[in-house]
Design an enzyme around this catalytic site. Sequence first.
Site, PDB file in Angstrom:
ATOM      1  N   LYS A  16      -2.252  13.942 -11.011  1.00  0.00           N
ATOM      2  CA  LYS A  16      -2.626  12.550 -11.284  1.00  0.00           C
ATOM      3  C   LYS A  16      -3.624  12.392 -12.434  1.00  0.00           C
ATOM      4  CE  LYS A  16      -1.713  10.262  -6.891  1.00  0.00           C
ATOM      5  NZ  LYS A  16      -2.250   9.402  -5.840  1.00  0.00           N
ATOM      6  N   ASP A  57      -2.229   2.680  -6.898  1.00  0.00           N
ATOM      7  CA  ASP A  57      -2.787   3.010  -5.576  1.00  0.00           C
ATOM      8  C   ASP A  57      -3.818   1.981  -5.097  1.00  0.00           C
ATOM      9  OD1 ASP A  57      -1.363   5.353  -5.089  1.00  0.00           O
ATOM     10  OD2 ASP A  57      -2.813   6.600  -6.152  1.00  0.00           O
TER      11      ASP A  57
END
Length: 282
Positions: free
Chosen positions: A71, A107
């Site tokens: 990520k 997210d």
Amino acid sequence: MRHINSKTGLFCVIGDPIEHSLSPIMHNSVFEKLNLNYVYLAFKIKKEELEDAVKAFRILAHGFNVTIPHKVSIINYLDEISKEAELIGAVNTVKVYKNKLIGYNTDGIGAIKALEEKTSIEGKKIVIAGAGGASRAIVFQLALRDCEITLVNRTYKKAVYLAKEVDEKLNKKIKTEELSKLKEIIKNADIFINTTSVGMYPNTNETLLLAEDIPEKIVVMDIVYNPLKTRLLKEAEKAGAKTIDGLGMFVYQGAEALRIWLGIEPPVDVMRNAVLKALVGS
Ligand code: ATR
């Protein structure tokens, strides 16, 4: 039944490990329902393979999701990143657009959508446990809103660093406390969010709080979705508190990715049911 043919477009998720990811089931349920000629696959990509994989996806895919451990490092291989992804310092969604790779982070937005289904955020006192990747996404997104955040973490230093970073980037003050103070500070909070892996399979008996520590008026959200009803959520229910499980955040981060990739309004109920079925069946 959809037919894969020579026009089928590719989306995927890359990570390591990846074999337990529920993203393929969730996204393919959308392509099936809306009769879109795409397929979503999962690829196990090791750290040292990331650069080559990204080069390939620039040509092969319409977009992809990125999960642990890529990520942060994925940013090195992208052409642009969104304001949110830049703030958070991590990317979970990449769009391939006109030969460019653009990184986003969905997210935090996913978590906030799940939270706002059950409660409002404005003016609330929010306690967040954890200072890892998931916490960063949620903390930065919440820091853009009018609420009071207190961060606790097992490694206290990490909470302090994150709070300092939020202050530097957004000029927003966040309180920090040792994890051992959680029971005390929770008494005064409106919302508690667990972003740690405590309670996640296989350690399903672990919890940061017991029913006796949880005030009835609080909303307790756990971002762990395996199991769906974590020990923390069971304890919160026992205490009479409102609970939010990790499925909402997972589904909404995926829905936001689909909006970015395809500009569609995703059928979130279809997505939720597909994931739920897979979780129950596993
Ligand atoms: P993610 O990307 O899912 O957030 P992560 O970056 O590895 O994963 O972060 C995991 C978080 O869970 C951290 O805040 C970690 O605390 P430390 O910073 O002290 O490592 C927290 N965590 C994991 N296991 C824990 C445990 N048994 N008790 C308390 N916190 C725990």
